[in-house]
Scaffold this motif. Structure first.
Motif, PDB file in Angstrom:
ATOM      1  N   GLY A  57      36.521 -39.049 -20.098  1.00 47.84           N
ATOM      2  CA  GLY A  57      35.985 -40.264 -19.474  1.00 47.84           C
ATOM      3  C   GLY A  57      35.953 -40.157 -17.963  1.00 47.84           C
ATOM      4  O   GLY A  57      35.656 -41.125 -17.275  1.00 47.84           O
ATOM      5  N   SER A  58      36.240 -38.979 -17.422  1.00 42.65           N
ATOM      6  CA  SER A  58      36.282 -38.761 -15.972  1.00 42.65           C
ATOM      7  C   SER A  58      35.575 -37.451 -15.638  1.00 42.65           C
ATOM      8  O   SER A  58      35.579 -36.517 -16.444  1.00 42.65           O
ATOM      9  CB  SER A  58      37.750 -38.713 -15.524  1.00 42.65           C
ATOM     10  OG  SER A  58      37.843 -38.364 -14.158  1.00 42.65           O
ATOM     11  N   MET A  59      34.958 -37.378 -14.459  1.00 43.91           N
ATOM     12  CA  MET A  59      34.177 -36.191 -14.114  1.00 43.91           C
ATOM     13  C   MET A  59      34.629 -35.603 -12.774  1.00 43.91           C
ATOM     14  O   MET A  59      33.819 -35.174 -11.964  1.00 43.91           O
ATOM     15  CB  MET A  59      32.690 -36.553 -14.069  1.00 43.91           C
ATOM     16  CG  MET A  59      31.764 -35.351 -14.167  1.00 43.91           C
ATOM     17  SD  MET A  59      30.040 -35.821 -14.026  1.00 43.91           S
ATOM     18  CE  MET A  59      29.567 -35.973 -15.743  1.00 43.91           C
ATOM     19  N   GLN A  60      35.920 -35.572 -12.558  1.00 40.59           N
ATOM     20  CA  GLN A  60      36.421 -34.986 -11.317  1.00 40.59           C
ATOM     21  C   GLN A  60      36.528 -33.459 -11.490  1.00 40.59           C
ATOM     22  O   GLN A  60      36.413 -32.935 -12.589  1.00 40.59           O
ATOM     23  CB  GLN A  60      37.771 -35.621 -10.952  1.00 40.59           C
ATOM     24  CG  GLN A  60      37.674 -37.150 -10.797  1.00 40.59           C
ATOM     25  CD  GLN A  60      36.641 -37.589  -9.769  1.00 40.59           C
ATOM     26  OE1 GLN A  60      36.584 -37.084  -8.663  1.00 40.59           O
ATOM     27  NE2 GLN A  60      35.792 -38.542 -10.142  1.00 40.59           N
ATOM     28  N   THR A  61      36.729 -32.744 -10.391  1.00 35.80           N
ATOM     29  CA  THR A  61      36.760 -31.283 -10.431  1.00 35.80           C
ATOM     30  C   THR A  61      38.059 -30.769 -11.043  1.00 35.80           C
ATOM     31  O   THR A  61      39.143 -31.166 -10.610  1.00 35.80           O
ATOM     32  CB  THR A  61      36.656 -30.718  -8.997  1.00 35.80           C
ATOM     33  OG1 THR A  61      35.479 -31.247  -8.413  1.00 35.80           O
ATOM     34  CG2 THR A  61      36.568 -29.203  -9.013  1.00 35.80           C
TER      35      THR A  61
ATOM     36  N   THR B 262      35.382 -26.467 -18.667  1.00 34.55           N
ATOM     37  CA  THR B 262      35.199 -26.232 -17.232  1.00 34.55           C
ATOM     38  C   THR B 262      33.989 -26.979 -16.677  1.00 34.55           C
ATOM     39  O   THR B 262      33.864 -27.140 -15.475  1.00 34.55           O
ATOM     40  CB  THR B 262      34.938 -24.734 -16.956  1.00 34.55           C
ATOM     41  OG1 THR B 262      33.633 -24.384 -17.463  1.00 34.55           O
ATOM     42  CG2 THR B 262      35.984 -23.848 -17.616  1.00 34.55           C
ATOM     43  N   GLN B 263      33.086 -27.400 -17.556  1.00 36.72           N
ATOM     44  CA  GLN B 263      31.828 -27.978 -17.098  1.00 36.72           C
ATOM     45  C   GLN B 263      31.968 -29.491 -16.917  1.00 36.72           C
ATOM     46  O   GLN B 263      32.625 -30.156 -17.727  1.00 36.72           O
ATOM     47  CB  GLN B 263      30.727 -27.664 -18.121  1.00 36.72           C
ATOM     48  CG  GLN B 263      29.329 -28.029 -17.645  1.00 36.72           C
ATOM     49  CD  GLN B 263      28.554 -28.814 -18.689  1.00 36.72           C
ATOM     50  OE1 GLN B 263      29.155 -29.438 -19.578  1.00 36.72           O
ATOM     51  NE2 GLN B 263      27.237 -28.804 -18.587  1.00 36.72           N
ATOM     52  N   ASN B 264      31.350 -30.035 -15.887  1.00 40.46           N
ATOM     53  CA  ASN B 264      31.537 -31.457 -15.575  1.00 40.46           C
ATOM     54  C   ASN B 264      31.212 -32.381 -16.749  1.00 40.46           C
ATOM     55  O   ASN B 264      31.954 -33.325 -17.024  1.00 40.46           O
ATOM     56  CB  ASN B 264      30.738 -31.844 -14.310  1.00 40.46           C
ATOM     57  CG  ASN B 264      29.242 -31.597 -14.433  1.00 40.46           C
ATOM     58  OD1 ASN B 264      28.770 -30.984 -15.396  1.00 40.46           O
ATOM     59  ND2 ASN B 264      28.492 -32.068 -13.450  1.00 40.46           N
TER      60      ASN B 264
ATOM     61  N   VAL C 172      27.476 -21.979 -19.827  1.00 43.19           N
ATOM     62  CA  VAL C 172      27.312 -22.575 -18.497  1.00 43.19           C
ATOM     63  C   VAL C 172      28.278 -22.013 -17.454  1.00 43.19           C
ATOM     64  O   VAL C 172      28.003 -22.068 -16.250  1.00 43.19           O
ATOM     65  CB  VAL C 172      27.466 -24.124 -18.524  1.00 43.19           C
ATOM     66  CG1 VAL C 172      26.267 -24.767 -19.217  1.00 43.19           C
ATOM     67  CG2 VAL C 172      28.762 -24.542 -19.198  1.00 43.19           C
TER      68      VAL C 172
ATOM     69  N   TYR D 284      33.830 -34.768 -18.751  1.00 42.99           N
ATOM     70  CA  TYR D 284      33.610 -36.216 -18.890  1.00 42.99           C
ATOM     71  C   TYR D 284      33.692 -36.642 -20.351  1.00 42.99           C
ATOM     72  O   TYR D 284      34.312 -37.658 -20.698  1.00 42.99           O
ATOM     73  CB  TYR D 284      32.251 -36.596 -18.301  1.00 42.99           C
ATOM     74  CG  TYR D 284      31.923 -38.055 -18.479  1.00 42.99           C
ATOM     75  CD1 TYR D 284      32.581 -39.032 -17.750  1.00 42.99           C
ATOM     76  CD2 TYR D 284      30.960 -38.462 -19.406  1.00 42.99           C
ATOM     77  CE1 TYR D 284      32.293 -40.378 -17.930  1.00 42.99           C
ATOM     78  CE2 TYR D 284      30.654 -39.802 -19.592  1.00 42.99           C
ATOM     79  CZ  TYR D 284      31.334 -40.759 -18.847  1.00 42.99           C
ATOM     80  OH  TYR D 284      31.054 -42.080 -19.032  1.00 42.99           O
TER      81      TYR D 284
END
Lengths: 399, 399
Positions: B41-45, B31-33, B109, B37
């Motif tokens: 390799g991606s940090m979208q919601t 669940t954590q950004n 977190v 990632y």
């Protein structure tokens, strides 16, 4: 180091206590650094307990020395969580010696691990979500808080002027951002901007040029930006700024904990007609919104009015983002965090009250072409509003 | 925008899956950004689900477009949490159709509010704390990750040189910090440094001169700093740098998500003898520690060995802070966050393994006088270690 009187904190405690009493909750346990600072004037590691009735205490793990210098509340050195439980029983026998009590804490930020430890250390406590309680108290600012936001507005205007005089064709977005960051740092920016939402992060804003500004992102705002990496996919990137494209300068700074948020649109040369018209529309939305910026206006109606106005102008598809990546708000509260209450969005039925501070940010996104818009921050007064933002309005055309 | 092969992510999924299988857990919901990632390799919601067996999926709320460009895992647009629950049943019938299943997530977190929503959306799931699972996977770095940390080490050395050539008597700590920040930003620093611990925040480090550096703070490190405000009570402040006092330059930057952490001590003129001796001792602790930086060494023994060495030298009261504000560690893992595993502290019985990266930071605090010390970051190899930090060692004496 700060200029608050003890009276400021007493008023905050009393306002929180009124809410606790009206809901039949025994007390509020603050665990988050920003809430702890708001309730004490100190941000050391620990907990603040505000009983529904009586004096709050600040249980501090580290640094006790520093907390004692800074805090308006009495400081108690804290051992383990087990110690906290017995200290609470000692100091608040009327509350904690009961077989079952209600205590509120911040469910919106408290991690599960810490929550489970609190539950296990205090088996007679029933925990309830106090996120809204503290956020609603914080929503109404005191004169000292407004003074810091006003100072942040002054500093960000200095930084904007600095940026505009450095702006050159071919410059990377992030180079211009670095000029802004260095300027605000030298004028007292604390080096961070806080955002409460889980996984939301804030840089000092963004300089976004042309297509890069219009790139959608996870960031909970109308313009995301390309960013430097998929590892921080927002804000400025390495794209070179070109002539005749919109340069969105959406920036903030944090002075003594308080943030400002403002946007201006610049261009080297001139904008194509559709974008120039959209920029003008963003100022018209701002003027329309200002007519309702007074005590008693309902937050969601400000958003819905803006939406109707933009629909009539035929640009609702570009308003506050584009397509699936549109966000559904017009503005938001600012203070110690940038995502404070109230939110100008559907479902937010708060009435505006004196002491609220809102950033209003009508923007229009054109994929592949750029983002245009404006953002001012306003202080709601008894009579209406005061504009905190100091930078001049209007599309900034540079040769 | 990033240079990872899909194979990198497949290896990460497999390592996590081995752990899940060995513990009889049905899957891991990230669940954590930062964890998202790391796994895509991606940090979208959104959420990433890694089943104990099979392909992971990335459920994305915003921006789906961007996630599809970036992610190594398949992207599924996400509606509500209720949708997530039914999508998980559809895609992983073997896991989620059972009447009772174990799913791990990040209790360290994840906020309580989101946790309660997950619980209510998936009543047949028993949630277990997967914080250590993901942190242990992330503790072992791949060659690509090491390459980014190496680049961060190069950039921070450039910034240190820039700072040293700007350093003048009477300059404020924060002015020198601004020089460093502007330099790293121009060399690719993402504009933030991440820290996982609740309420912990990281600026880009600190320049701390004399007594200001020795001020205790909540920050979970040996030196806190005075800071600019009680609202961010750490790092550099407005204190003017004087002659013959230690200037602690403890700085980092973040390149493509990866942080470096290094400390050097400088002085305009010369240090009083006791502080100069303490600085030398910090280098001796580093040399002693390096002898154990190889696979098989137990993390806590590195701390305990250092402690014994410092005790014998009569400076244990000043080691890693002073008095009640001492911290009980010698170093920590670095990577996407600055507080990664392993920790070189009592109770951490991890053996060093190839692929770990640790920052080792022996420092000595003298209240009212300053902090001296050094910090290098090391990559553990099959043979021993590689020093990632590039800045030259030794007390930096400037005229």
């Amino acid at each position: 180091m700060h200029s608050y009187s003890r009276e400021t904190f007493v008023r905050r405690w009393e306002r929180l206590q009124q809410k606790l009493q009206s809901k039949g909750i025994g007390g509020f346990l603050a665990t988050q650094n920003v809430d702890i600072y708001y309730l004490t004037g100190s941000m050391q590691t620990g907990f603040v307990f505000v009983p529904a009735d009586g004096e709050p205490l600040y249980f501090v793990r580290r640094s006790v020395v520093r907390a004692k210098e800074e805090s308006a509340a009495e400081v108690i050195p804290l051992g383990s969580l087990r110690t906290l439980a017995s200290q609470l029983v000692d100091r608040y026998p009327g509350v904690f010696a009961a077989s079952s009590i209600l205590v509120a804490t911040e469910f919106d930020v408290l991690p599960v691990q810490q929550y489970l430890r609190l539950q296990s250390a205090m088996p007679n406590v029933s925990w309830v979500d106090g996120s809204l309680l503290i956020r609603e108290i914080r929503m109404i600012k005191s004169a000292e808080e407004i003074a810091w936001i006003r100072e942040a507005a002054r500093v960000i205007d200095v930084a904007l002027q600095e940026a505009l005089s450095s702006l050159r064709e071919g410059m990377e977005e992030v180079e211009l951002m670095a000029v802004i960051e260095q300027t605000i740092r030298r004028h007292g920016h604390l080096g961070l901007m806080r955002m409460r939402g889980y996984n939301q992060e804030l840089l000092t804003g963004m300089v976004g040029a042309g297509a890069a500004a219009a790139m959608p992102t996870y960031f909970d705002g109308p313009a995301g930006g390309q960013g430097l990496s998929a590892a921080a996919p927002q804000s400025s990137g390495r794209r070179a700024i070109r002539r005749n494209e919109p340069i969105l300068i959406d920036i903030g700074c944090c002075i003594e904990g308080y943030v400002i948020d403002q946007t201006r649109t610049a261009v080297l040369g001139d904008l194509e007609e559709e974008l120039a018209r959209a920029y003008e529309l963003s100022e018209e939305v701002l003027r329309l919104t200002e007519k309702s910026l007074r005590p008693g206006s309902v937050c969601e109606s400000l958003y819905l009015d803006a939406l109707r106005f933009v629909e009539a102008a035929g640009l609702s598809g570009h308003f506050m983002g584009f397509g699936a990546d549109q966000v559904k708000f017009l503005g938001h509260g600012i203070g110690l965090e940038i995502d404070e209450l109230p939110v100008l969005a559907k479902g937010f039925t708060y009435e505006l009250e004196p002491g609220m501070v809102v950033a209003v940010e009508p923007k229009f996104t054109f994929p592949g072409r750029g983002v245009v818009g404006i953002e001012n921050s306003y202080f709601i007064t008894e009579q209406g509003f005061e504009t905190l933002t100091r930078s001049r309005e209007g599309l900034i055309r540079l040769p």
